[in-house]
Design a protein around this motif. Structure first.
Motif, PDB file in Angstrom:
ATOM      1  N   UNK A 180      98.081  35.050 -85.909  1.00 20.81           N
ATOM      2  CA  UNK A 180      97.631  36.026 -86.896  1.00 20.81           C
ATOM      3  C   UNK A 180      96.635  35.384 -87.870  1.00 20.81           C
ATOM      4  N   UNK A 181      95.472  35.936 -87.826  1.00 14.11           N
ATOM      5  CA  UNK A 181      94.394  35.365 -88.633  1.00 14.11           C
ATOM      6  C   UNK A 181      94.739  35.340 -90.124  1.00 14.11           C
ATOM      7  N   UNK A 182      95.349  36.457 -90.614  1.00 10.94           N
ATOM      8  CA  UNK A 182      95.731  36.556 -92.031  1.00 10.94           C
ATOM      9  C   UNK A 182      96.658  35.424 -92.433  1.00 10.94           C
ATOM     10  N   UNK A 183      97.610  35.140 -91.549  1.00  6.01           N
ATOM     11  CA  UNK A 183      98.590  34.098 -91.851  1.00  6.01           C
ATOM     12  C   UNK A 183      97.903  32.725 -91.843  1.00  6.01           C
ATOM     13  N   UNK A 240      94.777  32.075 -92.463  1.00  6.82           N
ATOM     14  CA  UNK A 240      93.976  31.968 -93.690  1.00  6.82           C
ATOM     15  C   UNK A 240      94.848  31.731 -94.910  1.00  6.82           C
ATOM     16  N   UNK A 241      96.005  32.420 -94.937  1.00  4.32           N
ATOM     17  CA  UNK A 241      96.949  32.240 -96.060  1.00  4.32           C
ATOM     18  C   UNK A 241      97.383  30.800 -96.154  1.00  4.32           C
ATOM     19  N   UNK A 292      94.599  28.671 -97.394  1.00  4.92           N
ATOM     20  CA  UNK A 292      94.452  28.833 -98.843  1.00  4.92           C
ATOM     21  C   UNK A 292      95.561  28.128 -99.591  1.00  4.92           C
ATOM     22  N   UNK A 293      96.785  28.236 -99.074  1.00  6.56           N
ATOM     23  CA  UNK A 293      97.945  27.650 -99.749  1.00  6.56           C
ATOM     24  C   UNK A 293      97.831  26.132 -99.777  1.00  6.56           C
ATOM     25  N   UNK A 348     108.904  35.113 -94.340  1.00  8.32           N
ATOM     26  CA  UNK A 348     107.716  34.796 -95.149  1.00  8.32           C
ATOM     27  C   UNK A 348     108.000  33.610 -96.075  1.00  8.32           C
ATOM     28  N   UNK A 393     104.559  38.332 -94.641  1.00 13.25           N
ATOM     29  CA  UNK A 393     104.133  36.959 -94.970  1.00 13.25           C
ATOM     30  C   UNK A 393     102.781  36.993 -95.684  1.00 13.25           C
ATOM     31  N   UNK A 407      99.632  36.179-100.076  1.00 12.12           N
ATOM     32  CA  UNK A 407      98.387  36.390-100.838  1.00 12.12           C
ATOM     33  C   UNK A 407      98.687  36.767-102.284  1.00 12.12           C
TER      34      UNK A 407
END
Lengths: 128, 638
Positions: A15-18, A20-21, A24-25, A110, B427, B432
């Motif tokens: 998952x791209x969002x994850x 990237x998250x 970022x984190x 999460x 998640x 975010x």
């Protein structure tokens, strides 16, 4: 001012969002981060990128995280790479199996971004 | 001279006569029988010496005169007188029996032969001899009495007793014949069987008589004549010289005994058949009760149980036809000797049970099969129908259960997949939000922070809901496996308290523990017990108002390990206590931030540990939640 000797981290998640998250984190300031969106991609990139640590999602299309882990651990070139498994608590059993297959830690989704960074740091410190 | 001559001549004649008389007397005296002569009136004119000796009379008595009637007992005298007259008139009487009377009064039986003395063509007297027949009489008496005894003996028997000569004529037959043949015994003697028996009976008797004559040993047999049964013993009879005389027989009617024997035999046979039938039905029942046995196996097994239950197992074969499917015994063959019964399921004929004999068995009166076998085949067919019904019902039920299970698995898989699919976006949402709150994306103002915290709180709640849904679906599907380890009870309790302490303090609720000094060894899934306690303490925190108190306690009981969570909340109504552990049961109108699954999951997890969970409460006085886990038996704990 770029830090020398930045640790190399590879994030593997479909998952791209994850992805990237996590990027970022962790922050590219502190780490040299590579990404892969499948098990196959991870295995293909790992020898070239030579990461110090891999954040490996278990549920992946194609070769799943556990398979990837086994392949990494069976290869002399890659078996010393620190691995943190990531998955939902529903796959706790698989994560435990991953620990016995050679993973160093696991993180449940999460996750708290700060917690992720803290754990990564802690493990890298331990293994260096 | 002439006179002298004449006189001499006379003298010579007298002399000769005298000598002749003497010789006659001597002859008469030498005889052992009484010899006598009388005049025409019966007066004795001569008696020989034996007469004197036997009767005891003297010469003197004789000289005085004795009438012949005096030598007989008075009862015989009239008859004697008549007889004398008849003899005198020339009638031939032959020997006549009288009872003689001696001088001393004693008597003896005598036989007298007499004839008239004829002088110049006229009867002038009687001449006779008397024979003492005491001995002969005695013998006769003996024979008669012996005969009577024999008659008494043979007539005392209800059996037919007879003696036949070798030409098959009756010499002796006892009275029993009279009743059986409705004929007098005297009419049988000298006759053959053909004279008074039906021809075919007589022929049968003749054949057996002929056989008897040829056999040295007695012939013994049981034979039916009409509806009567006889036990017959026949033996050929041989005289002293070894010549075959004839046949002796004793024939006893044993109809009643035979009937009883036959009844008993029939009973025994019937009983044997019953036992076979019962055994057959019992074994069918056993077969049906076998776990995991299929309908096909039951029917095949039943078919094979049939021959042993029939009267001639070695020639019995059977077949069941059920919905176009056939089940046969190995020796199955269709023959003319057949029995069949329909198999009916839910009032529809769906097949038949057939039993065949491989060869004819004509000796059975009721046709090839017994009446009991008719009822047995019906019973078995009926049983097969019922078994089929039951198996079909079981099959339907099993299919329904399997479908339900499949559906349930689909549901669980669906929930599991959905949960996982929901987790990834969660998640991102949470992550975010956190990143923004951390200021990584730039500075945010107070309002933005407040709103983002609300987003985060709801994301957390949604995550919990997803986790709970996942747990409950896996509990329902029985897909949670426990990782049993020795439980660190105080550690666990402290961990819970620590995780809730901040929240408790924030709400001014005192969170305390009540723990013993020592803890028992307890094997359980630490994470799952933690989950239960978290749910219970979380619940308590939710419902307990500020200034309240929550106590998390533990006590090792004899057989159980007891955990509890007590609060000073509003309590639970009695009627709700039993339903609070059900899914999606939240109490009160007041919306609380729960999933409604916490207690249901707690119950599921405790029961997975073979424990129990319950609540005690009084409205306004707080609630207490307990759960007890069974303790390992000594030695089992590690």
């Amino acid at each position: 001012m770029a830090k020398v000797n930045k640790k190399k981290i590879m994030i593997v998640d479909d998952e791209e969002d994850v992805v990237k998250l996590m990027v970022a984190a962790l922050g590219t300031k502190d780490f040299d981060i590579a990404t892969a969106y499948s098990g196959e991609e991870c295995l293909e990139k790992v020898e070239r990128k030579k990461p110090n640590l891999i954040l490996l999602d278990i549920i992946l299309p194609g070769i799943d995280g556990l398979e990837v882990l086994k392949k990494l651990k069976s290869d002399v070139q890659t078996k010393t790479i620190t691995t943190i498994l990531i998955s939902a608590s529903a796959h706790k059993k698989q994560m435990e199996r991953g620990l016995s297959a050679g993973a160093d830690a696991y993180i449940v989704k999460p996750f708290d971004p700060l917690e992720l960074k803290r754990k990564v740091r802690e493990i890298l410190k331990k293994s260096s | 001279m002439k006179r002298r001559q004449k006189s001499a001549k006379h003298k010579k004649a007298v002399e000769s006569l005298r000598k002749s008389e003497e010789r006659y007397k001597e002859l008469a005296d030498s005889l052992p029988q009484t010899v006598f002569e009388t005049d025409e009136r019966g007066n004795l004119t001569f008696a020989n010496r034996t007469a004197f000796e036997i009767f005891g009379y003297t010469q003197d008595d004789f000289d005085k005169g004795i009438n012949v009637l005096q030598t007989l007992i008075p009862d015989d005298r009239d008859r004697a007188k008549k007889n004398i007259r008849r003899v005198m008139s020339g009638e031939e009487l032959g020997g006549t029996e009288y009872t003689a009377l001696k001088k001393d009064g004693s008597t003896f039986p005598a036989l007298i032969h007499s004839s008239p003395i004829i002088h110049e063509n006229k009867p002038v007297g009687l001449r006779g001899c008397l024979i003492d027949i005491t001995k002969r009489k005695q013998t006769e008496e003996e024979v008669k009495s012996y005969q009577k005894k024999i008659e008494a003996l043979i007539n005392s028997s209800k059996d037919l007793v007879f003696l036949k000569d070798k030409d098959f004529r009756y010499l002796i037959a006892n009275k029993a014949h009279e009743k059986v043949f409705n004929i007098k015994v005297k009419d049988i003697i000298g006759k053959t069987d053909f004279d008074f028996m039906p021809k075919e009976v007589a022929e049968g008797c003749r054949r057996s008589d002929e056989k008897t004559l040829k056999s040295k040993d007695p012939i013994e047999k049981e034979e039916f004549a009409g509806d009567r049964c006889y036990h017959i013993v026949k033996q050929r009879v041989v005289d002293v010289e070894g010549n075959i005389m004839g046949i002796a027989a004793v024939i006893r009617e044993i109809t009643a005994r035979k009937k009883m024997e036959e009844a008993l035999q029939k009973h025994t046979r019937d009983l044997g058949e019953r036992v076979k039938e019962l055994n057959c039905l019992y074994e069918i029942a056993q077969l049906v009760e076998k776990p995991e046995i299929s309908l096909e196996e039951i029917i095949q097994g039943t078919v094979e149980l049939i021959p042993p239950a029939w009267q001639y197992p070695e020639i019995t074969c059977a077949r069941v036809t059920l919905e176009a499917q056939e089940y046969r015994t190995a020796n199955f063959r269709e023959t003319a000797w057949k029995q069949a019964s329909d198999i009916v399921v839910y009032d529809n004929r769906i097949g038949a049970l057939e039993v065949y004999y491989l060869e004819e068995k004509p000796e059975i009166g009721e046709g090839p099969f017994l009446k009991e076998e008719r009822s047995l085949i019906n019973t078995i067919a009926e049983r097969l129908g019922k078994i089929t019904e039951r198996k079909k019902a079981e099959e339907d039920l099993r299919r329904a259960i399997e479908e339900l299970k499949a559906l349930d698995k689909m549901k669980s898989d669906f929930v599991s997949n959905v949960s996982h699919e929901l987790r990834s976006p969660m998640t991102s949402i949470k992550g975010y939000t956190d990143l923004i709150l951390m200021g990584i994306a730039g500075k945010i103002n107070q309002k933005q922070r407040e709103f983002l915290i609300t987003v985060k709180k709801n994301a957390d709640r949604l995550t919990r809901l997803i986790d709970d849904l996942l747990d409950i679906s896996r509990l329902d599907a029985g897909r949670i496996e426990l990782n049993l380890q020795t439980l660190n009870i105080p550690g666990l309790v402290q961990e819970i308290v620590k995780s809730y302490q901040i929240e408790a303090r924030a709400r001014k609720i005192s969170l305390e523990t009540d723990l013993p000094e020592e803890f028992p060894l307890l094997r359980a899934d630490s994470d799952r017990i933690k989950q239960v306690l978290t749910n219970l303490v979380g619940n308590a925190l939710k419902f307990t108002p500020p200034q309240g108190k929550i106590v998390l306690g533990f006590q090792g009981k004899k057989k159980e390990a007891l955990f509890w969570v007590k609060d000073t909340g509003p309590g639970i109504a009695q009627k709700d206590l039993s339903t609070i552990f059900e899914k999606f049961q939240q109490l009160g109108k007041r919306k609380k931030t729960g999933t409604g699954l916490g207690l249901a999951i707690a119950k599921g997890l405790v029961e997975l540990h073979k424990g129990r969970i319950w609540a005690e409460s009084q409205r306004g006085k707080g609630s207490a939640f307990y759960f007890a886990l069974p303790k390992e038996k000594n030695g089992k704990s590690e």
